[in-house]
Design an enzyme around this catalytic site. Structure first.
Site, short mmCIF file in Angstrom:
data_model
loop_
_atom_site.label_atom_id
_atom_site.label_comp_id
_atom_site.label_asym_id
_atom_site.label_seq_id
_atom_site.Cartn_x
_atom_site.Cartn_y
_atom_site.Cartn_z
N HIS A 191 8.59 19.02 12.03
CA HIS A 191 9.60 18.63 13.02
C HIS A 191 8.96 18.42 14.40
CE1 HIS A 191 12.38 19.92 16.28
NE2 HIS A 191 13.18 19.05 15.70
N CYS A 214 14.24 -6.62 41.33
CA CYS A 214 13.19 -5.69 41.77
C CYS A 214 13.63 -4.24 41.74
CB CYS A 214 12.69 -6.07 43.16
SG CYS A 214 13.97 -6.03 44.44
#
Length: 871
Positions: A446, A827
């Site tokens: 895991h 931006c």
């Protein structure tokens, strides 16, 4: 409503309905044949969604499950709960996107006190029967009833001590019988197998809304509304003895992408033993020594599945008394380096074309390829070694719980999370930590799976270390070597652990990564620039393939003692003469900054945003000045008059809501001298750069424009300065605006009359459109809003396309209506987010601009957007 599908009815195209596991098991049944894939049926994700709406099984589900179970019993020739020859089933989750370890599973369902005896008699293997029963009672109590796993593990540990053995596999039938009885004392165990099945299905449904699953979905951007399917499958047994076993196999190396199968297996074990990390498994290559025929069959199946799916496969298998069964397959979660290597190799091998290969890559995960590593020439003392489970290097303070890791990360501290083995509840700690260390488990554990999926460096299975979370220490050969808070470094690419303060080395892009980026550049139509304020950032972004600077924030150039003193003098000045004196100090400093950035970006466009933040941000705080004035008055200092003047000016500049006050274009109109100095510095730097033989294109961006007239005033000022300096708009520079206010989007056709370009500042546009303060929402509101489903992720991370996104589209459309050749950019931080990039590609945007280290991500995401749009 059809809630249940037999495996024979499904296919990989039914992923949304049957979940990834159900769809792939059905597909694998078609490809490999029913003799290789145990039979079963799938309860749909729609049934889970209906259950979540009312917390009751939807009408007809019980009857359909009973009918599907009857068909399975007829196919198997056995009945669930039969006291003589019982059918046993597994009950597993199966979301449409893999969530390893986050949802629940119950194995060996159908056993009770009567059927365990029948299983023992039928198989002639009493130990196997009681081991299966012990496992079922343990898993049922933990998963269905929520009894803490440690209570079961403590009983197992006590039994092993009493018997004088180390491994679970050394416990005999009598011990397993005693353990089962002990487990059943912890809760009221249901003997009716139909009741067992119904409650197990309910538990899997409930696990979808469990804390660990919700946390994982939030981190990995998986919608809460999808629900999970439930797969009921005939059990095959890897714990029947020395010729049985279970494992996980990848069609290629899941860490590096190397074209050689990899994985783990354990003899005489069930699949849960392999993936839980409780036992350290054996490498898949050793399977050839243990059972050569099974190994050969598995290798052939891996090749078949990879060809069929056109992607690296992650499979689970069981060997029952020498016979191989395939339990599931899925496209392998892998780190960025493996994804890139696979894509390039798959094209070279003729398995995929370039476009399809690019689509196998998770663009967001490519950020991990830019993680630091231990330098090859660096020497350090290796404390221990383990499995190289997730690539990259990290160093930080040692912590032993997810809760402490989260707390430390909130304080800005880098931590390494150490656990003996990780459980699903640790997932939030994975996200907070910079690295993971376990003493048990392999590449398929895991810990390894989740770390690779998150791009977090990890070393697992460091067996020589005894990690003791309760004591907060790590022991080696019985001696304490590390305690909580100690500094430790791990190399997830080499499996090394050290207590030395090893310097981390910035990565270099591999040849395979360069190849992938080359393909992306051939396919994408969206430009990719960078947000950079220093020559170092500009050079790094250019190295990563940036095609210019889309945002150069000039306010960052005023930091530093000398510069801050000068800008403060300008702001606090009473007369033009004092103000000009301060500006004269700043002008050469700003010019030098721009010259360095222009040189770093020679031949490419540079968009310079004029000063944006409110002036008070550069000044000392009001309480600090008041305190200094009190001290000066008490000391009868000569500074009293100056401090009184400064305090008065600072009070005048104070605003109730400064982020919506005197900033951006408003600053340029009210205090034009500052903008004039900046523009003069830009033009002087532009001329100096060209005089040095370098070509550069300057784009001057005016922020926070609401009205056409605002931009008109500033454009006239800029053009006048250009004429004075000897540069010409259109030939040497352009003037544009940052679109970051809703009104600017709504009146973009008017504003475009004065602009050569628009750049959408999606950070502030999100704040102003949604009325959210970014700092406040992320600290106070975001978590709750996600919990109650107002939205499923932060709108500052991924663009709110139905709201803010439509403002962007309206602004783009109106701007181009006025000027068809108007250049459009983005931006904000969204310019580096793959999901947002896909939206921008389809909204007429010319380029996105993002931080330097997101440039490679944006290049690939832009190509994937183009591929999807053309599909």
């Amino acid at each position: 409503m059809k809630w249940v599908y037999d495996f024979s009815e499904g296919s990989k195209e039914m992923r949304d309905l049957l979940g990834g596991k159900g769809a792939n098991v059905a597909e694998m049944t078609r490809i490999l044949g029913p003799e290789r894939v145990p039979a079963g049926f799938t309860i749909t994700t729609e049934a889970c969604v209906a259950y979540m709406d009312g917390e009751e099984f939807p009408a007809g589900l019980d009857d359909q499950v009973a009918a599907a179970l009857a068909r399975l019993e007829e196919l198997a020739g056995k009945r669930l709960g039969d006291p003589d020859d019982p059918l046993l089933v597994s009950v597993r989750s199966g979301a449409r996107e893999s969530m390893p370890g986050m949802l629940d599973t119950v194995l060996n369902l159908g056993l009770n006190d009567a059927s365990v005896e029948g299983l023992a008699a039928r198989t002639g293997n009493e130990r196997f029967a009681w081991d299966s029963y012990r496992r079922f009672v343990q898993m049922y109590g933990n998963v269905v009833l929520g009894i803490e796993g440690k209570r079961f593990e403590d009983l197992i540990a006590a039994e092993k001590r009493e018997r004088g053995v180390r491994e679970d596999t050394e416990l005999g039938a009598d011990s397993l019988r005693a353990l089962t009885a002990g487990f059943k004392e912890l809760y009221d165990f249901p003997a009716d197998p139909v009741d067992q099945l119904r409650r197990a299905i309910r538990a899997v449904f409930n696990s979808w809304t469990g804390d660990r699953a919700v946390t994982y979905r939030r981190i990995n951007r998986i919608p809460d509304t999808w629900g999970t399917a439930v797969n009921v499958q005939q059990m095959v047994f890897g714990n029947k003895g020395d010729t049985s076993g279970s494992g996980v196999a990848f069609s290629r190396d899941e860490v590096t992408g190397e074209p050689a199968p990899s994985g783990d297996f354990l003899p005489n074990a069930q699949g849960e033993d392999v993936v839980s990390g409780v036992r350290t498994p054996r490498d898949i290559r050793e399977l050839a020594d243990w059972q050569p025929e099974v190994h050969a069959q598995l290798m052939d199946i891996l090749r078949t599945l990879e060809r069929h799916y056109g992607d690296m496969q992650d499979t689970e298998f069981t060997v029952e008394e020498g016979r191989l069964y395939m339990l599931q397959t899925r496209n392998a979660k892998r780190p960025a380096q493996a994804a890139v290597r696979f894509a390039v190799d798959a094209v070279d091998e003729g398995l995929l074309d370039r476009s399809t290969a690019l689509m196998t890559i998770d663009a967001a995960a490519l950020d991990a390829l830019l993680h630091p590593t231990f330098g090859r020439e660096i020497t350090y003392e290796v404390l221990a070694t383990g499995v190289a489970a997730s690539p990259g290097a990290a160093k930080g303070e040692l912590v032993f719980s997810a809760a402490v890791a989260i707390e430390a990360a909130a304080e800005g501290r880098d931590v390494i999370l150490a656990r003996p083995f990780t459980e699903a509840d640790d997932v939030a700690g994975f996200h907070a930590a910079v690295g993971i260390l376990t003493s048990e488990g392999g590449k398929a554990s895991h810990a390894a799976l989740v770390a690779r999926g998150m791009g977090v460096p990890a070393v697992t299975g460091a067996a020589s270390l005894e990690i003791d979370p309760e004591a907060g220490e790590i022991r080696l050969a019985g001696e304490v070597v590390l305690r909580a808070g100690d500094r430790v470094a791990i190399d997830g690419s080499a499996g090394a652990i050290t207590a030395n303060d090893v310097p981390l080395v910035e990565p270099e892009m591999s040849e395979a990564f360069e190849t992938v980026l080359g393909w992306a550049d051939e396919l994408r139509t969206l430009g990719v620039r960078t947000n950079a304020d220093t020559p170092v950032d500009a050079a790094k972004a250019r190295e990563f393939g940036a095609e210019g600077i889309g945002l150069c924030r000039t306010e960052h150039m005023f930091f530093g003692a000398e510069r801050n003193e000068a800008i403060v003098a300008v702001i606090l000045a009473d007369t033009d003469e004092e103000r000009q004196a301060g500006l004269r100090k700043l002008l050469p400093l700003q010019q030098g900054d721009f010259e360095e950035i222009f040189a770093a970006m020679a031949g490419l466009p540079v968009t310079v945003r004029l000063l944006d933040p409110p002036l008070h941000e550069f000044l000392p705080s009001l309480p600090d000045v008041e305190e200094r004035l009190r001290e000066a008055e008490e000391a009868k200092s000569a500074d009293v008059e100056t401090l009184e003047h400064d305090l008065a000016r600072i009070r005048v500049l104070q605003e109730v809501n400064p982020m919506l006050g005197t900033r951006g274009v408003r600053l340029g109109i009210l205090f034009p001298a500052i903008y004039e100095m900046q523009v003069e510095a830009i033009f002087a730097a532009l001329k100096a750069t060209r005089d040095s033989g370098l070509e550069v294109s300057a784009e001057i961006m005016v922020p926070l424009v609401d009205y056409r007239r605002e931009l008109e005033i500033l454009r006239e000022q800029i053009v006048a300065i250009g004429e004075r300096v000897g540069v010409e708009r259109g030939r040497d520079y352009t003037v544009g605006t940052m679109i970051e206010l809703p009104r600017a989007c709504l009146r973009a056709d008017e504003i475009a009359e004065e602009a050569d370009f628009f750049s959408f500042g999606t950070n502030d546009l999100t704040q102003t459109a949604l009325g959210f303060s970014r700092d406040d929402i992320e600290g106070r509101i975001l978590g709750r809003y996600i919990d109650v489903k107002v939205f499923d992720r932060s709108p500052f991370e991924t663009l709110d396309t139905p709201g803010v996104g439509q403002l962007v589209r309206m602004g783009a459309w109106l701007g181009r209506k006025t000027k068809p050749d108007l250049k459009l950019g983005v931006c904000g931080e969204h310019g580096g987010d793959p999901d947002s990039i896909d939206f921008f590609h389809n909204s007429g945007i010319d380029y996105v601009s993002c931080s330097p280290y997101r440039v490679p991500v944006a290049r690939v995401a832009a190509a994937q957007a183009a591929i999807r749009a053309g599909a």
